[in-house]
Structure formats: C-alpha cells, structure tokens
Design a protein around this motif. Sequence first.
Motif, mmCIF file in Angstrom:
data_model
loop_
_atom_site.group_PDB
_atom_site.id
_atom_site.type_symbol
_atom_site.label_atom_id
_atom_site.label_comp_id
_atom_site.label_asym_id
_atom_site.label_seq_id
_atom_site.Cartn_x
_atom_site.Cartn_y
_atom_site.Cartn_z
ATOM 1 N N ALA A 1 32.308 -82.418 147.768
ATOM 2 C CA ALA A 1 32.122 -81.684 146.513
ATOM 3 C C ALA A 1 31.970 -80.185 146.747
ATOM 4 O O ALA A 1 32.475 -79.386 145.978
ATOM 5 C CB ALA A 1 30.906 -82.208 145.755
ATOM 6 N N LEU A 2 31.266 -79.817 147.825
ATOM 7 C CA LEU A 2 30.980 -78.394 148.023
ATOM 8 C C LEU A 2 32.074 -77.726 148.849
ATOM 9 O O LEU A 2 32.636 -76.712 148.439
ATOM 10 C CB LEU A 2 29.616 -78.244 148.703
ATOM 11 N N LEU B 1 23.803 -83.229 135.444
ATOM 12 C CA LEU B 1 24.127 -83.617 136.824
ATOM 13 C C LEU B 1 22.872 -84.060 137.579
ATOM 14 O O LEU B 1 22.844 -85.125 138.204
ATOM 15 C CB LEU B 1 24.779 -82.414 137.532
ATOM 16 N N ARG B 2 21.839 -83.221 137.503
ATOM 17 C CA ARG B 2 20.589 -83.550 138.200
ATOM 18 C C ARG B 2 19.997 -84.849 137.664
ATOM 19 O O ARG B 2 19.553 -85.699 138.426
ATOM 20 C CB ARG B 2 19.557 -82.428 137.973
ATOM 21 N N ILE C 1 30.212 -81.667 138.339
ATOM 22 C CA ILE C 1 29.744 -80.687 139.323
ATOM 23 C C ILE C 1 30.364 -79.319 139.037
ATOM 24 O O ILE C 1 29.671 -78.298 139.011
ATOM 25 C CB ILE C 1 30.068 -81.165 140.756
ATOM 26 N N MET D 1 22.516 -79.129 143.389
ATOM 27 C CA MET D 1 21.617 -79.592 142.318
ATOM 28 C C MET D 1 20.751 -78.448 141.791
ATOM 29 O O MET D 1 20.150 -78.575 140.742
ATOM 30 C CB MET D 1 20.727 -80.730 142.816
ATOM 31 N N ARG D 2 20.725 -77.356 142.518
ATOM 32 C CA ARG D 2 19.879 -76.211 142.140
ATOM 33 C C ARG D 2 18.473 -76.634 141.741
ATOM 34 O O ARG D 2 17.936 -76.241 140.706
ATOM 35 C CB ARG D 2 20.559 -75.383 141.041
ATOM 36 N N PHE E 1 34.599 -72.850 142.891
ATOM 37 C CA PHE E 1 34.990 -73.816 141.860
ATOM 38 C C PHE E 1 35.997 -73.219 140.887
ATOM 39 O O PHE E 1 36.502 -73.909 140.025
ATOM 40 C CB PHE E 1 33.756 -74.334 141.113
ATOM 41 N N TRP F 1 21.898 -88.010 138.994
ATOM 42 C CA TRP F 1 21.718 -88.375 140.400
ATOM 43 C C TRP F 1 20.264 -88.686 140.729
ATOM 44 O O TRP F 1 19.980 -89.587 141.528
ATOM 45 C CB TRP F 1 22.306 -87.304 141.320
ATOM 46 N N GLU F 2 19.320 -87.975 140.091
ATOM 47 C CA GLU F 2 17.916 -88.292 140.358
ATOM 48 C C GLU F 2 17.592 -89.709 139.879
ATOM 49 O O GLU F 2 16.849 -90.445 140.529
ATOM 50 C CB GLU F 2 16.981 -87.283 139.697
ATOM 51 N N ALA G 1 24.387 -78.613 134.396
ATOM 52 C CA ALA G 1 23.577 -78.700 135.615
ATOM 53 C C ALA G 1 22.425 -79.684 135.415
ATOM 54 O O ALA G 1 22.133 -80.495 136.300
ATOM 55 C CB ALA G 1 23.058 -77.310 136.007
ATOM 56 N N SER H 1 28.751 -77.791 136.159
ATOM 57 C CA SER H 1 27.364 -77.381 136.381
ATOM 58 C C SER H 1 27.259 -75.925 136.826
ATOM 59 O O SER H 1 26.207 -75.307 136.696
ATOM 60 C CB SER H 1 26.697 -78.289 137.421
ATOM 61 N N PHE H 2 28.382 -75.368 137.335
ATOM 62 C CA PHE H 2 28.371 -73.963 137.731
ATOM 63 C C PHE H 2 28.665 -73.049 136.546
ATOM 64 O O PHE H 2 28.626 -71.835 136.671
ATOM 65 C CB PHE H 2 29.362 -73.714 138.879
ATOM 66 N N ARG H 3 28.985 -73.643 135.387
ATOM 67 C CA ARG H 3 29.275 -72.855 134.202
ATOM 68 C C ARG H 3 28.183 -72.965 133.153
ATOM 69 O O ARG H 3 28.085 -72.110 132.287
ATOM 70 C CB ARG H 3 30.589 -73.333 133.560
#
Lengths: 201, 201
Positions: free
Chosen positions: A166-167, A126-127, A113, B168-169, B117, A130-131, A123, A116-118
């Motif tokens: 997480a958030l 991650l998607r 996670i 998840m954007r 983060f 979980w999907e 990202a 995923s912001f980098r």
Amino acid sequence: MDDDTQLPGAVRPGGRTARTRQRVLDAVAALLLDEGYDALTIDAVAARSGIHRATVYRRWRDTGGLLADTVDAAREQDWEPPDTGSLTGDLIEINHQVVAALTIHPSIAQALIAASFRSPAAARALRTFWEDRYERAAVVVTRAGVTTGAREVIVAACSPVFYELALMRNPAPGGLAERYARMAAAAVADRLPAVSPDKRR
Amino acid sequence: MDDDTQLPGAVRPGGRTARTRQRVLDAVAALLLDEGYDALTIDAVAARSGIHRATVYRRWRDTGGLLADTVDAAREQDWEPPDTGSLTGDLIEINHQVVAALTIHPSIAQALIAASFRSPAAARALRTFWEDRYERAAVVVTRAGVTTGAREVIVAACSPVFYELALMRNPAPGGLAERYARMAAAAVADRLPAVSPDKRR
C-alpha cells in the motif's frame, strides 16, 4: 422514487431501507474504484445508485457519512479470525487476507487508503475498519497464551504487508504473507507457554 | 538571471550550479510542505526559487524530474547507519530516525508519501529513497551475524512505524520505535551467532 421514511422500529431486515442502503453503498464503492475520492459526492452517488438525492443527503449527509457507513457495513459482516491451531498459522492466514484485500483489482482497501490522504473522514473510516479487525483478531494471540500486546503482534505481522503493497506499492514478493507472520510469531516465541510444541511456532 | 550553462566538467562543487540546484530543491520542498503535490509545477518552482523558468525546465523537465532530484540530493547526503554495538540497539536507532522523519512538522517524508498517491513519479522517488536507506542499513543486520534477509529484518522493524504514523496516522504511541525494533531483533535471535551476549538482543 425509492425512499426510506419508515421509523427505525418499522424497518424490516432486508426490506426497502436495507436495499436502499445496499444500492447507495454499492455506488460509493463503484465511484471510489472507478474515479477515486474526488468523484465521491452526494450528487454522484444519487445518480449512480438511482436513489433520490434528498434521501442520500438526509441519511448520509456528506462524503464522510458515506465512507463511515461503508466501513460500518464492512464491520457488520461476520468476519471471524482464523483458527488453524497455531499462532504462526493464524497470522499467516490473516496476512494472506490482507494481501488479498490489497492486491485484488480493483481494491476497495487501496481506494480507501488513497482517499485517506485527501480526507480526514476517509482516514477515520480506514482506521476504524482496521482497528476493528485487529480487535477481533486479538484472540489468535491471546489464545496462544501471549497475554499482553496482542495488537502489537498483529501489527508486526501485517504492517510489512501494508508497507510493501500500500505504501511503497512494490510488487508482492513471493512469501510476503508467510515471512512476516513467521517473524511476528518468532518475536514472541519466548512468551508462549510450553503446552504443546505445535502451538509454539 | 541565474543560470547554469557550464559543461559538467566545469562545475565547481559549491559553485553556481550547486547553488541553483539548492535554491530549486529548497523551493520544491517548500511548495510540497506548504501547498502539497498539486502546487509542484515548473512555473511555481521558478517563481519561488527566483531561478529562470527556462533553466528549471531545461534541467528538471517536469514534476517527476524535480522529485527525483530531491531524492537524489537526499541520497547524496552522508547518511551512515548507527553502530550501537547490538542489532537491537541499531534497529531502535533507525526506528527513532524514521519516527523523527514522519513526526517532524512539517515533514517532507510525509509530504512525499501523500504525493506518491497522486503521482507515479513521486511514488518512484519515495521507493528509491527508502530502498537506498535500507541497502545502506543492511550492514547492521549482517554485522550482527544474520547473513540472509537483512532487508526483511529492517522492514520488520520499520514498517510498523510507517503503518502507525504514515498510513493510519495514529498518534505515536509511547515506545513505538523500541517495541518493533526489539520484536524484529527477537524474530532473528535464533539466527545470531553466540559470540557475545550483548550482541544477541
């Protein structure tokens, strides 16, 4: 030097190619957990895994390829959704698993996670992970008789757990997994068939 | 040189101190949006705002102080929870506001989440802002007659929005705000007093 130049048809399960992959993916996880996304380079993975740089480069290409294969490996695992006998029970069990994935130390889920912001590749990974889990988990909703919106029910149950842990990175409040699993099940209670009472909540 | 050496009692609302603060906080937002958390230094904020470095340092000290004051300024705004006449309607409106905050370009809310983060100070600022909103929003739940767990109802409604758009954007699916607001309200429907039907859903 470890290498994997066999043709795909020649690859034995559990053979050298599988061992190489396992060592590379172990190194990816270790680097992510120990040093974070910035440390995740082909060179660092080669050094940590003891696999030749050229091999890592040829097969995984870049950080995105390494992350994507990490997620593919996780998806190849035989995860089965719970079957407790009720929608509520199944959602509680799924939520307990999400809580565990996000609170274990160190947590590869939390590391992914943060990554995923980098990185768009992280990202995507991650998607994808979980999907895939939500698709497999949909059966707990459909099996209970709710014929549409299975993903929404699961997202309603799980996303408060992601939100808190997480958030917002709040300490896990007691009963977190149960509370929102029960709310998600209650939200669709009027769409459950009245077959047997124990299936309804 | 702009400065703010008045004693607190001497500060006129809208006076020089307020203008200095506004220019500094505008610079913080602009830097976060344009360049991200790494760019958010006292020097960069001084340069962008045109406020003397010594003033910025004395009053805000570091990146954490700048972020904390950004959130304080947001909290000072007169945000009022919606009052549409029903719990469902109020939760839908709150969710629409969260969707808007996360999908506007550029989004300071998304920038703060990304920064959280990287920095404990940013994570604290993020939590403080949203917890303040949830506290103020609790009235939409209690007013409807649900006497306990107001925060949980609001988190149940909002967190799928955060999950989809911030974590998840995923592209915002149609009806995102409404769907999960309705589910959160439905989850507590049996705890609503049977006063008037329009208050129940």
